[in-house]
Design an enzyme around this catalytic site. Structure first.
Site, mmCIF file in Angstrom:
data_model
loop_
_atom_site.group_PDB
_atom_site.id
_atom_site.type_symbol
_atom_site.label_atom_id
_atom_site.label_comp_id
_atom_site.label_asym_id
_atom_site.label_seq_id
_atom_site.Cartn_x
_atom_site.Cartn_y
_atom_site.Cartn_z
ATOM 1 C CG ASP A 174 64.054 -1.634 -45.404
ATOM 2 O OD1 ASP A 174 63.792 -2.216 -46.470
ATOM 3 O OD2 ASP A 174 64.431 -2.220 -44.382
ATOM 4 C CG ASP B 275 62.225 2.120 -41.707
ATOM 5 O OD1 ASP B 275 63.384 1.720 -41.539
ATOM 6 O OD2 ASP B 275 61.343 1.432 -42.238
ATOM 7 C CG ASP C 148 58.374 2.902 -45.046
ATOM 8 O OD1 ASP C 148 57.357 3.391 -45.572
ATOM 9 O OD2 ASP C 148 58.444 1.711 -44.709
#
Length: 376
Positions: free
Chosen positions: A100, A98, A279
């Site tokens: 972000d 992930d 992440d």
């Protein structure tokens, strides 16, 4: 959010799901699903522990319920609809990364287009690392624009499906450069410019250039602030800053361990930038729920969009992630804001106005506007 605004968004999402072709994940019948709804903003609990036996069942649910957010499990379960995690029967999980903006950038955040561009750069870096250094084939990688502030990468290789959380931790540590041993700098490498050997060397060169730019007084103050380094070693490093690698192995090891430690924020930030700012908890969680490709993000109205890795460079999420029309909708803007969607770059002040439907959905989803009001 006013009830009329929630109903407006629900109706727009209903119109989308009525005709959208939603791809089902592999092994659909083994996936748990979770949903959040516009009608439950005062009760943010997710409706989960739901399973679908066929794609038709999934599509019918979306067309009937039009949820604000749609998630499915990265894990495969024997009984995904079981009411407790222990009863589901874990049978493996996709490997997920992930990326972000919240994890990569620090406030004050740049504009939304600039933010997405920065996260795309990090996604490209991760793809290169996964293919070149970790040996995954490009066709095993699925890139997904999250519909919000970043991208997900799904690794579909069967070889990693049974990895434990700890094994996934080792992967994400490598990707992010967590727990690196400074002694790696001293080991001979077949290709000194590649992998973490090369990244550490380049980061050290940048760090020493920065140190020299401070001047002696400020540089010594910085060095002496590093835990376990001390005044004498600080002076030695300053004096030998351009010839560290001419020191004996024993001497340089004694210097590098405190100098390149977690306690040196200036070094740690450079290593963080040299790695991929993914992440970590998302990758290590073997029972994670992830946004479903093809669904809409209830915080933006943008589509969660699947890409081939080679398509990432040309992909514009603020054009290709938009699914709503240009017809004008009256809204009441509640605060100063700027929106860039399709070919629109619009600046708003509080008050009534009319905007294209895609912009209205975005503004209302973000809490920047309420639907209705008297348009000028």
């Amino acid at each position: 959010m006013r009830p009329s605004t929630a109903e407006f968004l629900h109706q727009r999402f209903l119109s989308y799901y009525a005709g959208a072709q939603i791809p089902a994940p592999d092994a659909l019948s083994q996936r748990e699903w979770g949903f959040l709804f516009f009608s439950s903003r005062d009760d943010p609990r997710m409706r989960r522990h739901i399973g679908f036996g066929t794609k038709d069942e999934l599509v019918e649910y979306l067309r009937t319920m039009a949820p604000a957010h749609v998630f499915y499990s990265t894990a495969y379960y024997d009984d995904p609809a079981a009411p407790t995690m222990s009863a589901k029967g874990w049978a493996g999980a996709d490997l997920i990364f992930d990326l972000d903006a919240d994890h990569i950038l620090k406030p004050p955040f740049p504009s939304y287009p600039a933010m997405l561009s920065r996260v795309r750069d990090e996604t490209r870096k991760l793809i290169d690392l996964l293919v070149v250094e970790l040996g995954f084939a490009e066709h095993e990688l699925q890139v997904v624009f999250s519909g919000g502030r970043g991208y997900h990468i799904h690794v579909k290789a069967l070889s990693v499906r049974q990895f434990t959380g700890q094994e996934r931790r080792e992967l994400i540590n490598y990707v992010c450069g967590i727990g690196l041993d400074p002694a790696l700098l001293l080991r001979p490498a077949a290709e000194s410019s590649g992998g973490w050997h090369g990244r550490q060397l380049r980061a050290l060169e940048e760090y020493l250039d920065w140190l020299e730019s401070l001047g002696e007084s400020e540089a010594l103050a910085h060095l002496q602030s590093i835990p376990d380094l001390g005044r004498g070693m600080a002076r030695q490093i300053w004096k030998r800053r351009r010839s560290l690698f001419e020191m004996t192995d024993a001497s340089i090891r004694k210097v590098l361990r405190p100098l390149l430690s977690e306690g040196n924020d200036a070094w740690r930030s450079r290593i963080r930038e040299a790695g991929v700012m993914a992440d970590e908890p998302v990758t290590t969680d073997i029972k994670r729920l992830i946004r479903a490709p093809g669904s809409l993000h209830g915080g933006t109205g943008l589509r969660v969009t699947v890409l081939e890795p080679r398509e990432l460079e040309a992909f514009d999420p603020l054009i290709e992630g938009v699914v709503f029309a240009e017809r004008e909708i009256p809204v009441e803007v509640v605060r100063d804001c700027r929106v860039s969607l399709l070919d629109h770059d619009l600046q708003f002040e509080p008050g009534p106005t009319r905007v294209p439907e895609a912009v209205a959905v975005y503004l209302c989803s973000r809490g920047m506007a309420e639907v209705g009001g008297v348009a000028p």
